[in-house]
Design an enzyme around this catalytic site. Structure first.
Site, PDB file in Angstrom:
ATOM      1  N   ASP A   1       9.075  -3.157  -3.165  1.00 37.92           N
ATOM      2  CA  ASP A   1       8.224  -3.717  -2.105  1.00 37.92           C
ATOM      3  C   ASP A   1       8.904  -4.996  -1.613  1.00 37.92           C
ATOM      4  OD1 ASP A   1       6.240  -5.031  -0.677  1.00 37.92           O
ATOM      5  OD2 ASP A   1       4.727  -4.887  -2.239  1.00 37.92           O
TER       6      ASP A   1
ATOM      7  N   TYR B   1       1.509 -22.554   2.119  1.00 32.29           N
ATOM      8  CA  TYR B   1       0.695 -22.347   3.324  1.00 32.29           C
ATOM      9  C   TYR B   1      -0.099 -23.610   3.700  1.00 32.29           C
ATOM     10  CZ  TYR B   1       1.842 -17.430   3.896  1.00 32.29           C
ATOM     11  OH  TYR B   1       2.511 -16.257   4.141  1.00 32.29           O
TER      12      TYR B   1
ATOM     13  N   THR C   1       0.839  -1.199   0.000  1.00 29.94           N
ATOM     14  CA  THR C   1       0.000   0.000   0.000  1.00 29.94           C
ATOM     15  C   THR C   1       0.878   1.255   0.000  1.00 29.94           C
ATOM     16  OG1 THR C   1      -1.549  -1.269   1.328  1.00 29.94           O
ATOM     17  CG2 THR C   1      -1.923   1.105   1.213  1.00 29.94           C
TER      18      THR C   1
HETATM   19  N1  LIG Z   1      -1.447   2.145   7.708  1.00 30.10           N
HETATM   20  C1  LIG Z   1      -2.559   1.541   7.243  1.00 30.10           C
HETATM   21  N2  LIG Z   1      -3.765   2.028   7.552  1.00 30.10           N
HETATM   22  C2  LIG Z   1      -4.873   1.409   7.120  1.00 30.10           C
HETATM   23  N3  LIG Z   1      -4.902   0.305   6.363  1.00 30.10           N
HETATM   24  C3  LIG Z   1      -3.725  -0.212   6.021  1.00 30.10           C
HETATM   25  C4  LIG Z   1      -2.489   0.372   6.429  1.00 30.10           C
HETATM   26  N4  LIG Z   1      -1.482  -0.369   5.905  1.00 30.10           N
HETATM   27  C5  LIG Z   1      -2.055  -1.376   5.238  1.00 30.10           C
HETATM   28  N5  LIG Z   1      -3.401  -1.268   5.282  1.00 30.10           N
HETATM   29  C6  LIG Z   1      -4.333  -2.224   4.688  1.00 30.10           C
HETATM   30  O1  LIG Z   1      -3.958  -3.521   5.155  1.00 30.10           O
HETATM   31  C7  LIG Z   1      -3.977  -4.483   4.130  1.00 30.10           C
HETATM   32  C8  LIG Z   1      -2.595  -5.110   3.965  1.00 30.10           C
HETATM   33  O2  LIG Z   1      -1.693  -4.132   3.482  1.00 30.10           O
HETATM   34  P1  LIG Z   1      -0.550  -4.496   2.407  1.00 30.10           P
HETATM   35  O3  LIG Z   1      -0.054  -3.199   1.850  1.00 30.10           O
HETATM   36  O4  LIG Z   1      -1.035  -5.513   1.423  1.00 30.10           O
HETATM   37  O5  LIG Z   1       0.558  -5.135   3.368  1.00 30.10           O
HETATM   38  P2  LIG Z   1       1.931  -5.845   2.990  1.00 30.10           P
HETATM   39  O6  LIG Z   1       2.248  -5.521   1.564  1.00 30.10           O
HETATM   40  O7  LIG Z   1       2.941  -5.302   3.950  1.00 30.10           O
HETATM   41  O8  LIG Z   1       1.705  -7.306   3.216  1.00 30.10           O
HETATM   42  C9  LIG Z   1      -4.488  -3.777   2.889  1.00 30.10           C
HETATM   43  O9  LIG Z   1      -5.887  -4.014   2.800  1.00 30.10           O
HETATM   44  C10 LIG Z   1      -4.224  -2.289   3.176  1.00 30.10           C
HETATM   45  O10 LIG Z   1      -5.164  -1.448   2.556  1.00 30.10           O
HETATM   46  N1  LIG Z   2      10.762 -15.394   1.735  1.00 28.24           N
HETATM   47  C1  LIG Z   2       9.485 -15.699   2.052  1.00 28.24           C
HETATM   48  N2  LIG Z   2       9.195 -16.863   2.654  1.00 28.24           N
HETATM   49  C2  LIG Z   2       7.931 -17.197   2.975  1.00 28.24           C
HETATM   50  N3  LIG Z   2       6.880 -16.438   2.705  1.00 28.24           N
HETATM   51  C3  LIG Z   2       7.121 -15.259   2.092  1.00 28.24           C
HETATM   52  C4  LIG Z   2       8.412 -14.820   1.750  1.00 28.24           C
HETATM   53  N4  LIG Z   2       8.318 -13.611   1.170  1.00 28.24           N
HETATM   54  C5  LIG Z   2       7.009 -13.297   1.141  1.00 28.24           C
HETATM   55  N5  LIG Z   2       6.292 -14.291   1.692  1.00 28.24           N
HETATM   56  C6  LIG Z   2       4.833 -14.387   1.780  1.00 28.24           C
HETATM   57  C7  LIG Z   2       4.161 -13.650   2.903  1.00 28.24           C
HETATM   58  C8  LIG Z   2       2.827 -13.285   2.318  1.00 28.24           C
HETATM   59  O1  LIG Z   2       1.885 -14.353   2.460  1.00 28.24           O
HETATM   60  C9  LIG Z   2       3.102 -13.131   0.818  1.00 28.24           C
HETATM   61  C10 LIG Z   2       3.246 -11.705   0.388  1.00 28.24           C
HETATM   62  O2  LIG Z   2       4.035 -10.978   1.331  1.00 28.24           O
HETATM   63  P1  LIG Z   2       3.517  -9.576   1.964  1.00 28.24           P
HETATM   64  O3  LIG Z   2       4.325  -9.354   3.192  1.00 28.24           O
HETATM   65  O4  LIG Z   2       2.062  -9.708   2.246  1.00 28.24           O
HETATM   66  O5  LIG Z   2       3.772  -8.574   0.880  1.00 28.24           O
HETATM   67  O6  LIG Z   2       4.313 -13.821   0.569  1.00 28.24           O
END
Ligand SMILES: Nc1ncnc2c1ncn2[C@@H]1O[C@H](COP(=O)(O)OP(=O)(O)O)[C@@H](O)[C@H]1O
Ligand SMILES: Nc1ncnc2c1ncn2[C@H]1C[C@H](O)[C@@H](COP(=O)(O)O)O1
Length: 204
Positions: free
Chosen positions: A78, A43, A15
């Site tokens: 990212d 998973y 995000t």
């Molecule tokens: N600071 C925040 N405030 C509100 N919602 C958030 C925030 N950060 C993430 N989200 C929401 O949480 C969910 C997971 O965020 P995401 O960006 O996919 O996390 P990541 O990439 O770290 O796994 C998304 O639905 C996003 O819109």
């Molecule tokens: N290196 C990793 N080993 C296991 N799982 C991983 C790794 N890198 C990313 N992941 C998983 C965790 C989440 O389910 C998805 C996407 O990562 P996110 O932190 O939500 O962007 O991949």
């Protein structure tokens, strides 16, 4: 310039990467989640698929870094290769979900790759509590992530904190995201942008 966003699962990396790319006009590089051929299987059966998944992420992340440096563009990434190698892979090994020989094999490959890449110019670490991660993972609603346990997230968070504590590869900005809603509260996004502006100005 290479900026990277690091943080546990659900911390808000994707995000924030999107928002920052739009604001600064940087190119965004995302991790391979939708097209990842192992994540769903992983998973369901971590022990069986852990090595396959780690090799997949290592390969895709390494290609991304090479492309970032070759392009000469301003790119925001990212998640970093360091999170795979210093957090996820050793955690799977420590949990008995990756064998010793697979982990040694993985580490040897990572050491070779690491010697050939440069760290990001700025690393932005999104620090989050476990309840916030759980809330945001549910909000995102990926079905295969329903099996993620509090224990798994907590172990990852401990490794994240240890890694960030010793991070000396480059500039680091830590953002506590628990009380920052950068999705719906423009002033919260503004707070982060101010922090990043200060970091970027210090880089040049
Ligand atoms: N600071 C925040 N405030 C509100 N919602 C958030 C925030 N950060 C993430 N989200 C929401 O949480 C969910 C997971 O965020 P995401 O960006 O996919 O996390 P990541 O990439 O770290 O796994 C998304 O639905 C996003 O819109
Ligand atoms: N290196 C990793 N080993 C296991 N799982 C991983 C790794 N890198 C990313 N992941 C998983 C965790 C989440 O389910 C998805 C996407 O990562 P996110 O932190 O939500 O962007 O991949």
């Amino acid at each position: 310039m290479h900026i990277a966003v690091a943080g546990n699962i659900g911390a808000g990396k994707t995000t924030l990467t999107r928002l920052l790319a739009k604001h600064y006009n940087w190119e965004a590089n995302f991790e391979d989640v939708v097209d990842n051929p192992y994540l769903d299987d992983f998973y369901n059966q971590m022990e069986r698929w852990s090595f396959n998944l780690q090799i997949y992420f290592l390969n895709t992340r390494y290609r991304q870094i090479l492309q970032i440096r070759e392009s000469g563009k301003e790119i925001i990434q990212d998640r970093t290769i360091y999170e795979d190698a210093y957090i996820f892979a050793p955690n799977l090994h420590a949990m008995g979900l990756m064998t010793n020989r697979d982990f040694e094999n993985y580490q040897s490959l990572f050491e070779l790759m690491e010697s050939l890449v440069q760290p990001p110019d700025l690393l932005i670490y999104l620090r989050s509590s476990i309840p916030n991660l759980v809330k945001q993972i549910h909000k995102r609603g990926r079905e295969y992530e329903n099996s993620i346990s509090i224990d798994y997230l907590s172990r990852l968070n401990e490794r994240y904190e240890a890694w960030i504590h010793g991070y000396k590869k480059g500039n680091l900005l830590i953002v506590d995201v628990d009380n920052l809603d950068f999705v719906d509260q423009p002033e919260d996004l503004g707070t982060i942008l101010n922090m990043i502006d200060a970091e970027i100005n210090g880089l040049f």
